[in-house]
Design a protein around this motif. Structure first.
Motif, PDB file in Angstrom:
ATOM      1  N   MET A  30       7.728   1.324   7.348  1.00  0.00           N
ATOM      2  CA  MET A  30       7.856   3.032   7.507  1.00  0.00           C
ATOM      3  C   MET A  30       7.415   3.532   6.332  1.00  0.00           C
ATOM      4  O   MET A  30       7.199   2.969   5.243  1.00  0.00           O
ATOM      5  CB  MET A  30       9.253   3.077   8.041  1.00  0.00           C
ATOM      6  N   ARG A  31       7.626   4.771   6.279  1.00  0.00           N
ATOM      7  CA  ARG A  31       7.336   5.677   5.201  1.00  0.00           C
ATOM      8  C   ARG A  31       8.377   5.573   4.206  1.00  0.00           C
ATOM      9  O   ARG A  31       9.443   5.436   4.603  1.00  0.00           O
ATOM     10  CB  ARG A  31       7.030   7.076   5.526  1.00  0.00           C
ATOM     11  N   LEU A  32       7.777   5.538   2.876  1.00  0.00           N
ATOM     12  CA  LEU A  32       9.107   5.306   1.937  1.00  0.00           C
ATOM     13  C   LEU A  32       9.976   6.762   1.882  1.00  0.00           C
ATOM     14  O   LEU A  32      11.261   6.417   1.611  1.00  0.00           O
ATOM     15  CB  LEU A  32       8.476   5.776   0.386  1.00  0.00           C
ATOM     16  N   MET A  33       9.631   7.723   2.521  1.00  0.00           N
ATOM     17  CA  MET A  33      10.654   9.046   2.531  1.00  0.00           C
ATOM     18  C   MET A  33      11.382   8.694   3.646  1.00  0.00           C
ATOM     19  O   MET A  33      12.533   9.133   3.429  1.00  0.00           O
ATOM     20  CB  MET A  33       9.552  10.294   3.121  1.00  0.00           C
ATOM     21  N   VAL A  77      20.497  10.497   9.710  1.00  0.00           N
ATOM     22  CA  VAL A  77      19.633  10.049  10.936  1.00  0.00           C
ATOM     23  C   VAL A  77      18.198  10.312  10.881  1.00  0.00           C
ATOM     24  O   VAL A  77      17.921  11.420  10.579  1.00  0.00           O
ATOM     25  CB  VAL A  77      20.231  10.728  12.200  1.00  0.00           C
ATOM     26  N   THR A  78      17.298   9.684  10.962  1.00  0.00           N
ATOM     27  CA  THR A  78      15.951   9.859  10.707  1.00  0.00           C
ATOM     28  C   THR A  78      15.008   9.649  11.697  1.00  0.00           C
ATOM     29  O   THR A  78      14.859   8.407  12.227  1.00  0.00           O
ATOM     30  CB  THR A  78      15.544   8.974   9.189  1.00  0.00           C
ATOM     31  N   LYS A  79      13.955  10.248  12.171  1.00  0.00           N
ATOM     32  CA  LYS A  79      13.107  10.022  13.016  1.00  0.00           C
ATOM     33  C   LYS A  79      11.872   9.627  12.268  1.00  0.00           C
ATOM     34  O   LYS A  79      11.133  10.397  11.741  1.00  0.00           O
ATOM     35  CB  LYS A  79      12.563  11.464  13.653  1.00  0.00           C
ATOM     36  N   ALA A  80      11.709   8.105  12.161  1.00  0.00           N
ATOM     37  CA  ALA A  80      11.142   7.417  11.379  1.00  0.00           C
ATOM     38  C   ALA A  80       9.735   7.508  11.917  1.00  0.00           C
ATOM     39  O   ALA A  80       9.638   7.112  13.096  1.00  0.00           O
ATOM     40  CB  ALA A  80      11.773   6.243  10.943  1.00  0.00           C
ATOM     41  N   LYS A  81       8.526   7.437  10.867  1.00  0.00           N
ATOM     42  CA  LYS A  81       7.104   7.064  11.561  1.00  0.00           C
ATOM     43  C   LYS A  81       6.906   5.651  11.159  1.00  0.00           C
ATOM     44  O   LYS A  81       7.055   5.496   9.872  1.00  0.00           O
ATOM     45  CB  LYS A  81       6.265   7.768  10.764  1.00  0.00           C
ATOM     46  N   VAL A  82       6.946   4.742  11.929  1.00  0.00           N
ATOM     47  CA  VAL A  82       6.533   3.186  11.763  1.00  0.00           C
ATOM     48  C   VAL A  82       5.223   2.901  12.383  1.00  0.00           C
ATOM     49  O   VAL A  82       4.757   3.368  13.303  1.00  0.00           O
ATOM     50  CB  VAL A  82       7.706   2.551  12.398  1.00  0.00           C
ATOM     51  N   LYS A  83       4.931   1.729  11.615  1.00  0.00           N
ATOM     52  CA  LYS A  83       3.424   1.178  12.165  1.00  0.00           C
ATOM     53  C   LYS A  83       3.632   0.509  13.438  1.00  0.00           C
ATOM     54  O   LYS A  83       4.710  -0.280  13.497  1.00  0.00           O
ATOM     55  CB  LYS A  83       3.011   0.183  11.132  1.00  0.00           C
ATOM     56  N   SER A 114       8.154  15.595 -13.026  1.00  0.00           N
ATOM     57  CA  SER A 114       7.219  15.931 -12.086  1.00  0.00           C
ATOM     58  C   SER A 114       7.151  15.083 -11.129  1.00  0.00           C
ATOM     59  O   SER A 114       6.985  13.705 -11.361  1.00  0.00           O
ATOM     60  CB  SER A 114       5.917  16.153 -12.820  1.00  0.00           C
ATOM     61  N   ALA A 115       7.644  15.240  -9.884  1.00  0.00           N
ATOM     62  CA  ALA A 115       7.579  14.357  -8.672  1.00  0.00           C
ATOM     63  C   ALA A 115       7.350  15.026  -7.240  1.00  0.00           C
ATOM     64  O   ALA A 115       7.125  16.152  -7.143  1.00  0.00           O
ATOM     65  CB  ALA A 115       8.990  13.700  -8.689  1.00  0.00           C
ATOM     66  N   TYR A 116       7.578  14.081  -6.320  1.00  0.00           N
ATOM     67  CA  TYR A 116       7.378  14.481  -5.080  1.00  0.00           C
ATOM     68  C   TYR A 116       8.836  14.749  -4.546  1.00  0.00           C
ATOM     69  O   TYR A 116       9.872  14.237  -4.927  1.00  0.00           O
ATOM     70  CB  TYR A 116       6.860  13.564  -4.078  1.00  0.00           C
ATOM     71  N   VAL A 117       9.259  16.042  -3.928  1.00  0.00           N
ATOM     72  CA  VAL A 117      10.352  16.461  -3.143  1.00  0.00           C
ATOM     73  C   VAL A 117      10.208  16.648  -1.599  1.00  0.00           C
ATOM     74  O   VAL A 117       9.241  16.971  -1.313  1.00  0.00           O
ATOM     75  CB  VAL A 117      10.620  17.755  -3.833  1.00  0.00           C
ATOM     76  N   PRO A 148       5.291   9.996  -0.983  1.00  0.00           N
ATOM     77  CA  PRO A 148       6.333   9.737   0.096  1.00  0.00           C
ATOM     78  C   PRO A 148       5.888   8.879   1.176  1.00  0.00           C
ATOM     79  O   PRO A 148       6.544   8.287   2.253  1.00  0.00           O
ATOM     80  CB  PRO A 148       7.151  11.098   0.365  1.00  0.00           C
ATOM     81  N   ASP A 149       4.317   9.343   1.642  1.00  0.00           N
ATOM     82  CA  ASP A 149       3.728   8.676   2.792  1.00  0.00           C
ATOM     83  C   ASP A 149       3.279   7.170   2.441  1.00  0.00           C
ATOM     84  O   ASP A 149       2.857   6.746   3.507  1.00  0.00           O
ATOM     85  CB  ASP A 149       2.601   9.541   2.846  1.00  0.00           C
ATOM     86  N   THR A 150       3.759   6.648   1.395  1.00  0.00           N
ATOM     87  CA  THR A 150       3.345   5.156   1.129  1.00  0.00           C
ATOM     88  C   THR A 150       4.385   4.214   2.045  1.00  0.00           C
ATOM     89  O   THR A 150       5.227   4.632   2.228  1.00  0.00           O
ATOM     90  CB  THR A 150       3.971   4.821  -0.223  1.00  0.00           C
ATOM     91  N   PHE A 151       3.653   3.298   2.794  1.00  0.00           N
ATOM     92  CA  PHE A 151       4.304   2.572   3.730  1.00  0.00           C
ATOM     93  C   PHE A 151       4.880   1.324   2.986  1.00  0.00           C
ATOM     94  O   PHE A 151       4.365   0.640   2.343  1.00  0.00           O
ATOM     95  CB  PHE A 151       3.483   2.067   4.985  1.00  0.00           C
ATOM     96  N   VAL A 152       6.270   1.123   3.403  1.00  0.00           N
ATOM     97  CA  VAL A 152       6.899  -0.111   2.789  1.00  0.00           C
ATOM     98  C   VAL A 152       7.678  -0.708   3.798  1.00  0.00           C
ATOM     99  O   VAL A 152       8.132  -0.182   4.956  1.00  0.00           O
ATOM    100  CB  VAL A 152       7.917   0.456   1.853  1.00  0.00           C
TER     101      VAL A 152
END
Length: 377
Positions: free
Chosen positions: A303-306, A316-322, A273-276, A292-296
């Motif tokens: 940025m988000r773990l995902m 190529v990723t449009k990342a959400k960064v602090k 059982s996990a996030y996808v 996946p929304d955890t920031f690392v």
């Protein structure tokens, strides 16, 4: 009266007492030099530069000390001076910011000192106002500009960060001819923040962004049209770990979100059982037990773990960064040229679209070639 620290303080206080109405009698200016010039920065040369700087800034006929500081890679010094000069006149600091820019440029040119290589290397945490505000505005515009096609869109996004946009209008037509940005009662013209951010240059960027968005929409429509119409709808919805996804789950995944699946079947027969979630083109799915929304922390961003997992997988990723201490967010495109690379690349526009544009702009020379079949010469 400079035999000891106490003598210096007493001398300063005595002269300052002649103008008790002045609330800020101390002037403090740091001068920092490039690491490339470190070999030239002897004590004597730095004192010479400091004194010439003071003369140009009209800091004259007053008490001062020059202190060299070695706590960073950049050789730098501090000038501390009495704004109450030896004749009890006040040394003005009005417009000293603009004058400082001209004086620093003059010294660099006179002594062939190294200019900084762009704003990215400037250590924001060490800046004081107004420089701190200037770089905050600059970073905010850089982060938001790729997503704007009009000045109103940029104005709205900057307002969310507390940055005010002010327009200069022509008297006759009320058309916009200039732009300024302000934060915490400190304002700069767009061109003072960066030459790229004058109103004329911003308009050019909006036009480019509009073209990119239009091409992106055309590509999406083309992909939809190319999908086989006779293919059963059930085949378009994949199953993960033996669990067929619902249309609602697929919508979340296509929008860049994540879902939680229970009791997925592993290859060894065990359950998981996990996030996808997927990459933005739905080519590969990812599985993680951590939200996946955890920031690392990854590279220079938090940025988000995902997003970290997507980048490491080569997408190529449009990342959400602090951004700015975590109170705001920015969305750069990040990727690795090779999946094994230690560092990722960065762009504030989608590099895939930029690459496609360059490919389209490249002329087809083969059309201009003429093949002559005839006699040999």
């Amino acid at each position: 009266m400079a035999e000891s620290k106490q003598d210096i303080i007493r001398s300063f206080a005595m002269q300052r007492s002649g103008r008790k109405e002045i609330k800020q009698p101390v002037g403090h200016i740091p001068l920092s030099f490039s690491p490339e010039d470190k070999g030239r920065m002897t004590d004597e040369f730095m004192v010479q530069l400091a004194k010439e700087y003071m003369q140009e800034m009209e800091i004259r006929n007053t008490q001062f000390i020059i202190v060299r500081h070695d706590n960073t890679d950049n050789p730098h010094l501090h000038i501390v001076y009495n704004r109450i000069d030896n004749e009890l006149k006040l040394i003005s600091v009005n417009h000293d910011y603009k004058r400082n820019i001209k004086v620093c440029k003059k010294l660099k040119d006179n002594y062939n000192l190294t200019y900084g290589e762009g704003k990215e290397k400037v250590k924001r945490e060490k800046l004081d106002n107004p420089d701190r505000v200037k770089y905050k505005i600059c970073d905010a515009i850089k982060a938001m500009l790729p997503y704007c096609t009009t000045i109103n869109e940029l104005q709205s996004l900057l307002k969310q960060l507390g940055i005010e946009t002010v327009f200069k209008l022509k008297r006759t037509t009320n058309e916009i001819e200039g732009i300024s940005f302000g934060y915490n009662n400190i304002a700069f013209k767009g061109s003072e923040v960066d030459r790229k951010y004058s109103y004329g240059n911003l308009k050019k960027e909006f036009e480019k962004n509009l073209e990119i968005q239009q091409k992106q929409k055309e590509q999406e429509q083309k992909q939809i049209q190319e999908q086989p119409e006779n293919k059963p709808k059930t085949d378009r919805i994949p199953s993960i770990g033996g669990i067929r996804l619902t249309p609602e789950q697929m919508t979340v995944l296509k929008e860049g979100g994540y879902i939680y699946l229970e009791n997925m079947q592993r290859r060894d027969g065990s359950k998981l059982s996990a996030y996808v979630f997927f990459d933005d083109q739905m080519k590969q799915h990812f599985v993680t037990k951590q939200n996946p929304d955890t920031f690392v922390k990854y590279g220079k961003y938090e940025m988000r773990l995902m997003d970290k997992m997507r980048i490491e997988a080569g997408f190529v990723t449009k990342a959400k960064v602090k951004w700015w201490g975590g109170g705001q967010y920015a969305y750069p495109h990040l990727w690795k040229t090779n999946q094994s690379d230690a560092d990722y690349q960065e762009s504030w526009g989608d590099p895939r679209l930029l690459k496609a544009e360059k490919k389209e702009e490249k002329p087809d020379l083969s059309k201009n070639l003429k093949i002559n079949k005839g006699k040999k010469r």
